[in-house]
Every structure is written in structure tokens, then in C-alpha cells.
Design a protein around this motif. Sequence first.
Motif, PDB file in Angstrom:
ATOM      1  N   GLY A 122       0.722  -1.294   0.032  1.00 44.56           N
ATOM      2  CA  GLY A 122      -0.165   0.174   0.066  1.00 44.56           C
ATOM      3  C   GLY A 122       0.974   1.299   0.005  1.00 44.56           C
ATOM      4  O   GLY A 122       2.071   1.367   0.299  1.00 44.56           O
TER       5      GLY A 122
ATOM      6  N   GLY B  93      -9.856   7.182  -1.634  1.00 42.04           N
ATOM      7  CA  GLY B  93      -9.746   7.812  -0.178  1.00 42.04           C
ATOM      8  C   GLY B  93     -10.853   8.991  -0.262  1.00 42.04           C
ATOM      9  O   GLY B  93     -10.648   9.839  -1.329  1.00 42.04           O
TER      10      GLY B  93
ATOM     11  N   GLU C 235     -10.798   5.262   3.647  1.00 45.28           N
ATOM     12  CA  GLU C 235     -10.211   4.721   2.466  1.00 45.28           C
ATOM     13  C   GLU C 235     -11.285   3.632   2.021  1.00 45.28           C
ATOM     14  O   GLU C 235     -11.789   2.730   2.345  1.00 45.28           O
ATOM     15  CB  GLU C 235      -9.155   4.037   2.709  1.00 45.28           C
ATOM     16  CG  GLU C 235      -8.258   3.484   1.776  1.00 45.28           C
ATOM     17  CD  GLU C 235      -7.472   4.468   1.000  1.00 45.28           C
ATOM     18  OE1 GLU C 235      -7.500   4.325  -0.378  1.00 45.28           O
ATOM     19  OE2 GLU C 235      -7.087   5.548   1.451  1.00 45.28           O
ATOM     20  N   LYS C 236     -11.607   4.026   0.776  1.00 43.75           N
ATOM     21  CA  LYS C 236     -12.660   3.303  -0.282  1.00 43.75           C
ATOM     22  C   LYS C 236     -13.907   2.901   0.708  1.00 43.75           C
ATOM     23  O   LYS C 236     -14.257   1.666   0.793  1.00 43.75           O
ATOM     24  CB  LYS C 236     -12.203   1.945  -0.807  1.00 43.75           C
ATOM     25  CG  LYS C 236     -10.724   2.280  -1.771  1.00 43.75           C
ATOM     26  CD  LYS C 236     -10.294   1.198  -2.329  1.00 43.75           C
ATOM     27  CE  LYS C 236      -9.090   1.647  -3.057  1.00 43.75           C
ATOM     28  NZ  LYS C 236      -8.379   0.280  -3.961  1.00 43.75           N
TER      29      LYS C 236
ATOM     30  N   HIS D 227      -2.524   1.784   4.821  1.00 38.10           N
ATOM     31  CA  HIS D 227      -3.100   3.153   4.053  1.00 38.10           C
ATOM     32  C   HIS D 227      -2.307   4.267   4.451  1.00 38.10           C
ATOM     33  O   HIS D 227      -2.328   4.558   5.912  1.00 38.10           O
ATOM     34  CB  HIS D 227      -4.523   3.314   4.138  1.00 38.10           C
ATOM     35  CG  HIS D 227      -5.215   2.055   3.693  1.00 38.10           C
ATOM     36  ND1 HIS D 227      -5.073   1.741   2.280  1.00 38.10           N
ATOM     37  CD2 HIS D 227      -6.051   1.032   4.108  1.00 38.10           C
ATOM     38  CE1 HIS D 227      -5.787   0.521   1.795  1.00 38.10           C
ATOM     39  NE2 HIS D 227      -6.498   0.192   3.013  1.00 38.10           N
TER      40      HIS D 227
ATOM     41  N   THR E  57      -3.970   7.303   4.338  1.00 40.31           N
ATOM     42  CA  THR E  57      -4.990   7.677   4.989  1.00 40.31           C
ATOM     43  C   THR E  57      -5.212   7.459   6.545  1.00 40.31           C
ATOM     44  O   THR E  57      -5.590   8.138   7.222  1.00 40.31           O
ATOM     45  CB  THR E  57      -6.416   7.687   4.192  1.00 40.31           C
ATOM     46  OG1 THR E  57      -6.449   6.141   4.135  1.00 40.31           O
ATOM     47  CG2 THR E  57      -6.522   8.240   2.966  1.00 40.31           C
ATOM     48  N   ASP E  58      -4.724   6.368   7.064  1.00 39.46           N
ATOM     49  CA  ASP E  58      -4.784   5.841   8.375  1.00 39.46           C
ATOM     50  C   ASP E  58      -3.475   6.670   9.019  1.00 39.46           C
ATOM     51  O   ASP E  58      -4.069   6.961  10.226  1.00 39.46           O
ATOM     52  CB  ASP E  58      -4.693   4.269   8.429  1.00 39.46           C
ATOM     53  CG  ASP E  58      -5.840   3.529   8.001  1.00 39.46           C
ATOM     54  OD1 ASP E  58      -6.899   3.910   7.854  1.00 39.46           O
ATOM     55  OD2 ASP E  58      -5.818   2.401   7.666  1.00 39.46           O
TER      56      ASP E  58
END
Length: 337
Positions: free
Chosen positions: A83, A137, A152-153, A194, A196-197
Amino acid sequence: MKVIIPVAGAGTKLRPLTYTQPKALIPVAGKRILDFIIDQLLEVGLNEFVFVVGYLGEKIKDHVDSKYPQIKADYAVQADRLGVGHAIWTTKSFVKPDEEILIVLGDTIVKVDLSEVLKSPKSTLGVRKVDDPRDFGVVEFDSKGKIAGLVEKPKFPKSNMALVGVYKIKESKLLFEMLSQLVEKEMKEGEEIHLTDAIMLMMGKGVEFDSFRVDNWYDCGKMEILLETNAKLLKGTEYVPVDKEMLQNSILIQPVTIAKGTKLMNSIIGPFVTIGENASVDASIVSNSIIGDFANLNNVRLTNSIIGSDTRVTGSKQSLNIGDNTEIDFSGEKKKA
């Protein structure tokens, strides 16, 4: 400021083209995808880069080193494709503590005033409204228009504002700390870590993020989108005259871009065609297509096609004597009874 560009992906949605060519080096509108990104960054004075490489990484390195000798380029290797977050984590040894970083995904072309983005006093994320945000995202905003969270998604998105793959991070030390936590604790979703996390963890530590809107965003991850991107970018380019030696008894329907060394004979090319270096096209009709370097096309009719480098495509010829009231179908499709 240091620029991080992840280009380690295998580009599975563009196979078989990406079996031998990194996705970032596929040509669109007369340039490699990666070259669009690097040239845009050089225009705003950025010249320190870290490329995250993996699959066919030597081709990325050879291209960057030969085409951009003026930049300072480092290469981090992502052996396991886990990722974007993991890709960024591999660059931690190349970034000084709290050195500002700009992350730009290597398969995305955006048209935006980066000079304004770099002036932002906060970390900031590029966003764009999309019809179906479930594949991206997604940024969620509060009632005051501030970023409240990232997902995310999401299966059930609360926002249609997607992340476009451009992130300016001021608190890089904290970002790498959060990424390290995710890697060490193996907090994975679908075997991916991710970015984003990690940003959400940063927000939990009190970091505020701004956003900037992107009107023109070209995600080059699928064949149909790649061809659409090629057409849109060609519309915005100036028509470059083709050397007479390259054009023999042929017609160009603009917009097209033809690289050096290519020969066009007895053909009709365009609109929306990109042809690479030293290709040869004879007795053919080509539209809305991307043709690679050293490709050889003879007696074919192509549309909505991507032809890789060092490829030979030859059509068939017929000699016909057809009487009245006759129907000939060479499509190979069976008709319903």
C-alpha cells in the motif's frame, strides 16, 4: 522540501502493457506520465526527489537519471507492495526530522497551481468531487468546512470529495512515527497500509489539515482512463509541425503528437493519437490510440487502442470481386438467426 513519488506498483489493470514497462513510463500526449509530474514540480523550484521503486524499478531509475540529471534523486525500494502508506514509510531514512514533504502518486497527473499549495501554512490535501467515491480515499468535512476525517474506499461514503494523490505534509516526523506504528502493529486492511490511516492518527494528535480543490485530475490506472487522459491532454497542447521526412503521403487529423524518428506512410493518423519514437506506420488508419516506441504497424485500422513498444501489428489484405446485392462481413461476429 522533499518530493516523494511512489512508483512501485505493478500496474495490473494495464497488463499486458505493464509486464515490461512501468506504469509511470507509459506515454500520454507525447510525454511519460512520470515526466508530466516531474516537470510540473521543477516549475515551482522543487529538485529533491525520493522515488519509491519496486517492480521494474531499474527502468524508472535509468529514465530519471538520464532525463533529469539536474535533480537530486534518491531511490527507496518497496520489496513488498503493502500500500501507499508502506511505500511512504520506506523513505523515512531519506527525510530529515520535520523536513516538509510533498507526496505525489506516480500514476496521477493533476493540473493545479502548486506554488499556492506550497504557500499553505498547514499540511494540506488535494481533493476533487467524483461521481462514485467508493474507489478512492474520501475526505469528510464538518459543518464549518474543515476536514473531519478520511476514509479509504468507503462502502457507504458520507462525502463525494476524493483524494487525488497530492499531499503536502509539514509534520513529517510525526507522519513517519504514525506510519511506523501501523507497520509495527500490522494494522492492515486487505494487506495494505493506508496513508489515510496515518493521517487520521496525526489528526488524533491535534494536527489540522487543509484541503485544496483540483479541477483537472487524470488518474492513469486503467486503459480506458489512460486513453481519455491522452485525448484531454492533447486538446490542450500546441500542434507541433511534423518533419516532411516523417510524413509520406499521409494525413494528420489534429490533435496528435508524433515523436522523433517516426515514419508515417500512406496513412491517416488522428485525432487523439500519441506515437512514440522511431515507430513506423504504413497503410493504416489510427485514431484515439497510444503507440509505443519502435512499434511497427502495417495495413491496420486501430481505434481506442494501446500498442506497446517494439511491437509489430500487421493486418490482412483482400482482393475482392463482388457482385450486386451482396453483403460481406469481416467482423467475425456470428449473427443471430
